[in-house]
Design an enzyme around this catalytic site. Structure first.
Site, mmCIF file in Angstrom:
data_model
loop_
_atom_site.group_PDB
_atom_site.id
_atom_site.type_symbol
_atom_site.label_atom_id
_atom_site.label_comp_id
_atom_site.label_asym_id
_atom_site.label_seq_id
_atom_site.Cartn_x
_atom_site.Cartn_y
_atom_site.Cartn_z
ATOM 1 N N VAL A 95 15.544 13.483 -0.456
ATOM 2 C CA VAL A 95 15.994 14.729 0.168
ATOM 3 C C VAL A 95 17.372 15.052 -0.398
ATOM 4 O O VAL A 95 18.282 14.217 -0.318
ATOM 5 C CB VAL A 95 16.071 14.606 1.707
ATOM 6 N N HIS A 129 24.080 13.443 -7.758
ATOM 7 C CA HIS A 129 23.776 14.559 -6.857
ATOM 8 C C HIS A 129 23.314 13.889 -5.573
ATOM 9 O O HIS A 129 22.317 13.165 -5.561
ATOM 10 C CB HIS A 129 22.674 15.438 -7.455
ATOM 11 N N LEU A 130 24.070 14.081 -4.511
ATOM 12 C CA LEU A 130 23.800 13.370 -3.266
ATOM 13 C C LEU A 130 22.328 13.456 -2.900
ATOM 14 O O LEU A 130 21.720 14.530 -2.972
ATOM 15 C CB LEU A 130 24.654 13.960 -2.144
ATOM 16 N N HIS A 131 21.743 12.320 -2.500
ATOM 17 C CA HIS A 131 20.340 12.310 -2.102
ATOM 18 C C HIS A 131 20.108 11.226 -1.063
ATOM 19 O O HIS A 131 20.798 10.208 -1.026
ATOM 20 C CB HIS A 131 19.410 12.104 -3.301
ATOM 21 N N VAL A 132 19.135 11.484 -0.209
ATOM 22 C CA VAL A 132 18.740 10.545 0.839
ATOM 23 C C VAL A 132 17.342 10.039 0.510
ATOM 24 O O VAL A 132 16.429 10.830 0.267
ATOM 25 C CB VAL A 132 18.751 11.220 2.224
#
Length: 301
Positions: A43, A99-102
Site C-alpha cells: 500500500v 517510496h513509502l510503502h506498507v
C-alpha cells in the site's frame, strides 16, 4: 512524482505489468513482483514520500484507513491465520524502494516468511531505561511543538473561500464572451456595410484579445480548482485560508535549479495548450476569427 521511482510509475499507471488491487484519490495498492506469500499486498501513498518522516498527519490518516480496508480484504480473500503489517524506513531496515510503502503479509504456520523477530536479546536494564527516558522526552518535545490540527469548520470555510473565487472566474469568462459578441457584431457589421477592411481587422484583434483574456480566466479557474482539491483531500499541507494556487504545488526538491524569468513569466501569463484547445475557448473564438477573416476578405474587395 519522482523521476525513476518504480512506485510512482505504478501510481501514474505507467507499469503495464502491475497487479493492482485497489486505488483511490490518496493511495494505490498492488501485489509486489515477488510476493513473500500469496496475498502479499503493498500500500503506497500517491504522492511521492520517501519514508515515514516525510509523511504528514493527513496522509498518515488516509494511509491508515486504506491499510485497514485492505487488511480486511486480505483476510476475506486469503483466510490467513495471521497478518504482518510491516513498514520499513531506510536501508538498514530493509527498505529497497525509496517510496513509502506498507506491507500486508498474510501469515500461516510454516509459511515462507519464517520468524521476523529475534528470540532473545541481551540489552542491559540501564540501557533500556536510558533509551525509554530519551524517547519519552523527545515525544513530549515534538508534541508540544507540533502544529494544532486544522478544525473541520476551518477547512470548510477555506473551501468556501476557494469555491467563491472559482465561481467568480467562471462568471468572468462568461462575461468576456458576452462583452465580445456586441463588439464583433458592430465591427463586422460596419465593415461589411462600409466596405472597411480596417474595421474587420479591428474586430479580429478584439477576438484575439478577448480569447487571451478568457483563456487566462480559465487558467486561473483550473489553478484554484487544483487548490480546492488539495485542501479537500489533504493531499499536502497548505497554509490555512491561503488563496494562492502556488501553495498546491509540490515543493522543489533540494538542490533543484531556480526557474528562469521566462519560465516564471510563461507560467504566470501564458495559458497552456490544453486550455487553448478546451471547449470553452477553441470552438467559440476560432469560429469568430474565421468569421472575421471572411468579413475582412469581403470588405476588402
Amino acid at each position: 512524482m519522482s523521476e525513476g521511482c518504480e512506485f510512482c510509475e505504478i501510481v501514474d499507471r505507467d507499469d503495464p505489468d502491475v497487479r493492482e488491487v485497489y486505488r483511490d484519490e490518496n493511495v494505490v495498492a498492488f501485489f509486489p513482483t515477488e510476493p513473500a506469500v500469496l496475498g502479499h499486498v503493498l500500500v503506497v501513498p500517491r504522492r511521492h514520500v520517501p519514508d515515514i518522516w516525510g509523511l504528514d498527519p493527513d496522509e498518515a490518516a488516509q494511509l491508515s484507513r486504506a491499510t485497514l480496508l485492505l487488511a480486511d480484504a486480505v483476510r476475506d480473500a486469503v483466510r490467513p491465520e495471521g497478518l504482518n503489517v510491516i513498514q520499513s524506513n531506510g536501508e538498514a531496515a530493509t527498505q529497497t524502494v525509496e517510496h513509502l510503502h506498507v506491507h500486508l503479509v498474510p501469515r500461516c504456520e510454516g509459511d515462507a516468511m519464517g520468524p521476523i523477530w529475534p528470540e532473545e536479546t541481551d540489552y542491559s536494564e540501564e540501557s533500556k531505561e536510558r533509551t525509554m527516558v530519551d524517547v519519552r522526552a523527545a515525544a513530549r518535545r515534538l508534541r508540544d511543538s507540533a502544529e494544532p490540527p486544522i478544525a473541520p469548520e476551518d477547512r470548510r470555510k477555506h473551501l468556501d473561500y476557494i469555491q467563491a473565487v472559482v465561481t467568480r472566474q467562471s462568471a468572468a469568462s462568461s462575461s468576456a464572451k458576452g462583452w465580445l459578441l456586441p463588439i464583433v457584431t458592430a465591427t463586422f457589421g460596419f465593415a461589411l456595410t462600409q466596405h472597411s477592411w480596417a474595421l474587420a481587422a479591428l474586430g479580429m484583434v478584439a477576438v484575439v484579445l478577448f480569447a487571451y483574456l478568457d483563456a487566462n480566466y480559465l487558467k486561473s479557474e483550473k489553478e484554484f480548482r487544483r487548490l480546492y482539491n488539495t485542501v479537500a483531500r489533504s493531499s499536502r499541507k497548505v497554509p490555512l485560508f491561503t488563496l494562492d494556487p502556488v501553495d498546491a504545488d509540490d515543493p522543489l526538491p533540494a538542490g533543484a535549479p531556480a526557474s528562469t524569468k521566462w519560465k516564471r513569466f510563461k507560467k504566470a501569463y501564458v495559458p497552456e495548450r490544453a486550455i487553448w484547445a478546451s471547449w470553452s475557448i477553441a470552438p467559440f473564438y476560432i469560429a469568430l476569427f474565421l468569421l472575421g477573416t471572411g468579413v475582412l476578405i469581403v470588405s476588402a474587395c
